[in-house]
Design an enzyme around this catalytic site. Structure first.
Site, PDB file in Angstrom:
ATOM      1  CE  LYS A 153      -7.713 -20.853  10.012  1.00  0.00           C
ATOM      2  NZ  LYS A 153      -6.803 -21.838   9.729  1.00  0.00           N
ATOM      3  CB  CYS A 161     -11.978  -8.516  21.601  1.00  0.00           C
ATOM      4  SG  CYS A 161     -12.887  -8.195  20.096  1.00  0.00           S
ATOM      5  CE  LYS A 213      -8.800  -8.832  11.901  1.00  0.00           C
ATOM      6  NZ  LYS A 213      -9.012  -9.660  13.067  1.00  0.00           N
ATOM      7  CG  HIS A 265      -5.487 -15.838   8.854  1.00  0.00           C
ATOM      8  ND1 HIS A 265      -5.158 -14.541   8.564  1.00  0.00           N
ATOM      9  CD2 HIS A 265      -6.315 -15.776   9.939  1.00  0.00           C
ATOM     10  CE1 HIS A 265      -5.756 -13.717   9.405  1.00  0.00           C
ATOM     11  NE2 HIS A 265      -6.457 -14.448  10.273  1.00  0.00           N
ATOM     12  CB  CYS A 309     -18.010  -9.331  19.804  1.00  0.00           C
ATOM     13  SG  CYS A 309     -16.582  -8.526  19.082  1.00  0.00           S
ATOM     14  CB  CYS A 347     -15.728  -9.848  23.121  1.00  0.00           C
ATOM     15  SG  CYS A 347     -15.253 -10.846  21.674  1.00  0.00           S
TER      16      CYS A 347
HETATM   17  N1  MSP Z   1      -2.457 -11.429  20.885  1.00  0.00           N
HETATM   18  C1  MSP Z   1      -3.013 -10.218  20.382  1.00  0.00           C
HETATM   19  C2  MSP Z   1      -1.932  -9.182  20.157  1.00  0.00           C
HETATM   20  C3  MSP Z   1      -1.116  -8.843  21.340  1.00  0.00           C
HETATM   21  S1  MSP Z   1       0.153  -7.729  20.987  1.00  0.00           S
HETATM   22  C4  MSP Z   1       0.732  -7.270  22.456  1.00  0.00           C
HETATM   23  C5  MSP Z   1      -3.733 -10.508  19.076  1.00  0.00           C
HETATM   24  N2  MSP Z   1      -3.360 -11.606  18.434  1.00  0.00           N
HETATM   25  S2  MSP Z   1      -3.958 -12.156  17.060  1.00  0.00           S
HETATM   26  O1  MSP Z   1      -3.393 -13.470  16.894  1.00  0.00           O
HETATM   27  O2  MSP Z   1      -5.376 -12.040  17.056  1.00  0.00           O
HETATM   28  O3  MSP Z   1      -3.321 -11.290  15.942  1.00  0.00           O
HETATM   29  C6  MSP Z   1      -3.775 -10.015  15.645  1.00  0.00           C
HETATM   30  C7  MSP Z   1      -2.915  -9.432  14.545  1.00  0.00           C
HETATM   31  O4  MSP Z   1      -2.873 -10.314  13.406  1.00  0.00           O
HETATM   32  C8  MSP Z   1      -3.482  -8.162  13.976  1.00  0.00           C
HETATM   33  O5  MSP Z   1      -3.151  -7.031  14.725  1.00  0.00           O
HETATM   34  C9  MSP Z   1      -2.799  -8.129  12.645  1.00  0.00           C
HETATM   35  O6  MSP Z   1      -1.450  -7.758  12.823  1.00  0.00           O
HETATM   36  C10 MSP Z   1      -2.872  -9.579  12.228  1.00  0.00           C
HETATM   37  N3  MSP Z   1      -4.105  -9.887  11.511  1.00  0.00           N
HETATM   38  C11 MSP Z   1      -5.063 -10.780  11.853  1.00  0.00           C
HETATM   39  N4  MSP Z   1      -6.027 -10.804  10.882  1.00  0.00           N
HETATM   40  C12 MSP Z   1      -5.686  -9.934   9.903  1.00  0.00           C
HETATM   41  C13 MSP Z   1      -6.233  -9.560   8.673  1.00  0.00           C
HETATM   42  N5  MSP Z   1      -7.341 -10.087   8.197  1.00  0.00           N
HETATM   43  N6  MSP Z   1      -5.571  -8.630   7.954  1.00  0.00           N
HETATM   44  C14 MSP Z   1      -4.403  -8.067   8.371  1.00  0.00           C
HETATM   45  N7  MSP Z   1      -3.879  -8.389   9.541  1.00  0.00           N
HETATM   46  C15 MSP Z   1      -4.493  -9.296  10.333  1.00  0.00           C
HETATM   47  O7  MSP Z   1      -4.567  -9.711  18.695  1.00  0.00           O
END
Ligand code: MSP
Length: 528
Positions: free
Chosen positions: A308, A133, A305, A21, A155, A130
Site C-alpha cells: 500500500k 516496520c 513487494k 490488498h 528503510c 522505522c
Molecule cells: N501486524 C504485523 C504482523 C503481526 S503478527 C503477530 C504485520 N501486519 S501487516 O498488515 O503489515 O501484514 C503483513 C503480512 O501481510 C505479511 O506477513 C504477509 O502475510 C502479508 N503480505 C503483505 N504484503 C504482501 C505481499 N506483497 N505478498 C504476500 N504477502 C504479503 O506485519
C-alpha cells in the site's frame, strides 16, 4: 465423532491502518485452504486470524485522519478486514483484535511473568526506528533516500525515512536465548520452513542476539506495562502474544493445551519476529514453542513487494468481482509454488481461469452431469465389470488423493492441487477415448455406457471432496448436482483422507442439473 489430532494454524494479525490488498488475501487463503483440508480430514482444527491495532503506525494513521486510534481500527475492521474474510470465503474459527480485553489481559500477565522471573529489565537504547516496520533497524538495513528523501536514511523495505530514537525502556533479555534457539533449529529442521527461510534465520541467530527493547514511553497507544504506567508494551511483543491469548492464555489451561502449539503462516517480511523473538519469548515464559513457522513469498508488482505504501496494492474484490472467490483461491495457490515469490498478472489469471477451471474442471463436471441426465434419466448407473481403462481411473484417483495429502503435510498446496488435477485431466482424456455420446447411439453398448458414466460420476465425487478446501463454492454445487448428499451426507462430512477410496457414490443416485461452475467471462470485462 472423537476429536482428531490437533491442528491450529494462524495468519499474521494485520495492521488495520489501511485496507487489505491481495498480498494479505494470499496469506488468508493459504491458511484457509490448509485449515479446511485438515478440518475435512477430521483433525481438531482451529484457524485463527485477526488485527494488530496498537503501535505508532496505527496511531499516526488515525491522527492523520482526524480520528482516535480505537475508532479508526473499529472502522477499518468493520468496513474492510472482516469483509475480506467474506470476499475470500475464509472459514476462520476466531478473529482476535489486540484491543480486546482477553488479549490485553494476557499481554499484561505475560510481561509481568517475564519481569518477575528476571527476563525483563530496565535499560537505555538509541537507534534508528522505522514506523512502517515498527522496528529498530541496524545501519546495514538502511539505504540513502532519493527524491524528496534525498540526504536522509530510509528503510530498505518501506523507502521512508527512519527516526533516531533514544529511550529509557524495558528490555527483554533475548541475548540469553541464542544457544537455545540454535539448538531448536538444529533439533527440529522443520521448525522454520522453507529451507531458504530456515537458513536465513540460522545465520542471523549465529551472529548472536541483542536484548530487545519491549516498551515505549513516547506515546500511550498500547497495553500498559503493569508495573510502570508510563510505558506501553512494544507493538510486536504485544502482537505476537495474540497466538496464545486467543486460545486460552492466561486462564483457560485446557483450551491452551488443546490448541497450542500452532503452525504460523507468515510473509517472509516478518519471519524473524516469528522464528526468533517469538520462540525466545515462549522459552522465557516456560511455554512450548510453535509447531512450525512457515514463511511464504511475496506477491510482486514490477519485481517489488506489492504494498500500500508504494501504491501497488490491488483490492481482492477487484479480482473476486470478476472471477469469483474460488478462482482467487485456486489461482494464487496453484500458480505460485508455496514459499516462493510470485508475480501477479491479470493475463495469467484469465488464462488459467479459462483453461483450467472453465474448460478443465467445469466442463468435465457439466458434461458428465448432462450425459447422466440425457442418457440415463438423471440416475447414476451401476458400474458393472470394470475395463482396464476404468481400473486406470480408479488408480489415478487413489494415488492422487494420497499424494495430495502428503503434499499438504509438507506445506506444498501447489503440489496438492497439481496431484488432484491429474484426475481432471485423466477423466477428460477418458471421456475423449470412450466417447459416451457415441456409445449412447448403439443400444448394444448400454452396459459400457453405464460403466463409463458411473466411473466418471465416481471420479467427480472424489474431485468434489478433494477440491472442496480450494474451491468450496464450486464443489458444493457439484455435490448437489451429483445428488451425493442423499446417500453420503454433507460434503463437509466426507473424510478427506478416504476420498480416494472407490465406489462411494451408489448406483441409483438421482442427479440434478448443474449450472456452469465457472461461467464465461466476457472479453469486455477483462479488457476494461
Ligand atoms: N501486524 C504485523 C504482523 C503481526 S503478527 C503477530 C504485520 N501486519 S501487516 O498488515 O503489515 O501484514 C503483513 C503480512 O501481510 C505479511 O506477513 C504477509 O502475510 C502479508 N503480505 C503483505 N504484503 C504482501 C505481499 N506483497 N505478498 C504476500 N504477502 C504479503 O506485519
Amino acid at each position: 465423532m472423537p476429536a482428531g489430532r490437533p491442528f491450529t494454524i494462524t495468519t499474521p494479525i494485520f495492521y488495520p491502518s489501511d485496507v487489505p490488498h491481495i498480498g494479505h488475501g494470499y496469506t488468508e487463503v493459504a491458511a484457509d485452504v490448509l485449515a479446511r483440508w485438515h478440518r475435512q480430514a477430521g483433525d481438531d482444527t482451529w484457524l485463527l486470524t485477526g488485527t494488530d491495532e496498537h503501535g505508532q503506525k496505527m496511531l499516526r494513521t488515525a491522527t492523520a485522519n482526524d480520528m482516535g486510534p480505537r475508532e479508526w481500527a473499529d472502522r477499518l475492521v468493520q468496513q474492510a478486514w472482516l469483509p475480506l474474510l467474506e470476499t475470500l470465503d475464509i472459514a476462520n474459527d476466531d478473529f482476535i483484535r489486540t484491543t480486546q480485553p482477553r488479549h490485553e489481559q494476557g499481554v499484561a500477565a505475560f510481561v509481568q511473568r517475564l519481569y518477575d522471573t528476571g527476563f525483563i529489565e530496565a535499560g537505555d537504547y538509541e537507534g534508528y526506528y522505522c514506523v512502517g516496520c515498527e522496528e529498530y533497524k541496524q545501519t546495514a538495513e538502511l539505504v540513502a533516500g532519493t527524491g524528496k528523501y534525498e540526504g536522509q536514511l530510509v528503510c530498505a523495505i518501506h523507502s521512508i525515512p527512519v527516526e533516531l530514537l533514544s529511550e529509557r525502556n524495558y528490555f527483554f533479555r533475548m541475548s540469553q536465548f541464542t544457544d537455545r534457539l540454535l539448538a531448536l533449529y538444529e533439533e527440529r529442521p522443520d521448525f522454520v520452513q522453507p529451507e531458504s527461510a530456515r537458513n536465513e534465520v540460522v545465520s542471523f541467530v549465529k551472529q548472536g542476539l541483542a536484548d530487545l527493547s519491549i516498551s515505549r514511553s513516547s506515546f500511550d497507544w498500547g497495553v500498559q506495562v503493569p508495573w510502570d504506567e508510563r510505558h506501553v508494551v512494544y507493538v510486536w511483543f504485544d502482537a505476537l502474544l495474540n497466538y496464545i491469548t486467543a486460545i486460552g492464555f492466561d486462564g483457560d489451561e485446557a483450551t491452551l493445551n488443546r490448541r497450542w502449539p500452532a503452525v504460523h503462516l507468515v510473509g517472509k517480511d516478518i519471519l524473524r519476529f516469528h522464528a526468533v523473538i517469538w520462540p525466545a519469548m515462549l522459552m522465557a515464559a516456560g511455554l512450548e514453542v510453535p509447531r512450525q513457522v512457515f514463511a511464504h513469498g511475496w506477491l510482486l508488482v514490477g519485481g517489488e513487494k506489492m504494498s500500500k505504501s508504494k501504491l501497488t496494492g490491488i483490492a481482492p474484490a477487484s479480482i473476486t468481482d470478476v472471477f469469483g472467490s474460488d478462482a482467487f483461491r485456486y489461482y494464487f495457490l496453484r500458480a505460485i509454488p508455496f514459499g516462493q515469490d510470485g508475480s501477479f498478472s491479470w493475463e495469467d489469471l484469465a488464462a488459467r481461469y479459462q483453461a483450467e477451471l472453465a474448460n478443465g474442471f467445469g466442463n468435465l463436471a457439466s458434461r458428465v452431469i448432462a450425459m447422466i441426465g440425457r442418457y440415463r434419466g438423471g440416475v447414476v448407473p451401476a458400474a458393472g465389470d470394470p475395463s482396464e481403462r476404468d481400473l486406470g481411473i480408479r488408480e489415478v484417483v487413489r494415488t492422487a488423493a494420497i499424494e495430495a495429502d502428503l503434499a499438504i503435510e509438507r506445506m506444498a498446496p501447489h503440489e496438492a492441487i497439481a496431484s488432484i488435477w491429474r484426475i481432471v485431466e485423466e477423466l477428460n482424456g477418458y471421456l475423449t477415448l470412450e466417447e459416451p455420446w457415441a456409445l449412447a447411439k448403439r443400444p448394444e453398448e448400454a452396459a459400457r455406457l453405464d460403466a463409463v458414466l458411473a466411473t466418471a460420476a465416481e471420479g467427480l465425487r472424489a474431485l468434489a471432496v478433494l477440491l472442496s478446501p480450494v474451491l468450496p463454492k464450486a464443489c458444493a454445487k457439484l455435490w448437489t448436482a451429483l445428488g451425493a448428499g442423499g446417500a453420503l451426507g454433507l460434503l463437509a462430512d466426507q473424510p478427506l483422507r478416504s476420498a480416494g477410496d472407490w465406489a462411494q457414490l451408489p448406483a441409483g443416485t438421482a442427479t440434478a442439473p448443474l449450472e456452469p461452475l465457472f461461467p464465461r467471462i466476457e472479453q469486455e470485462v477483462l479488457s476494461a
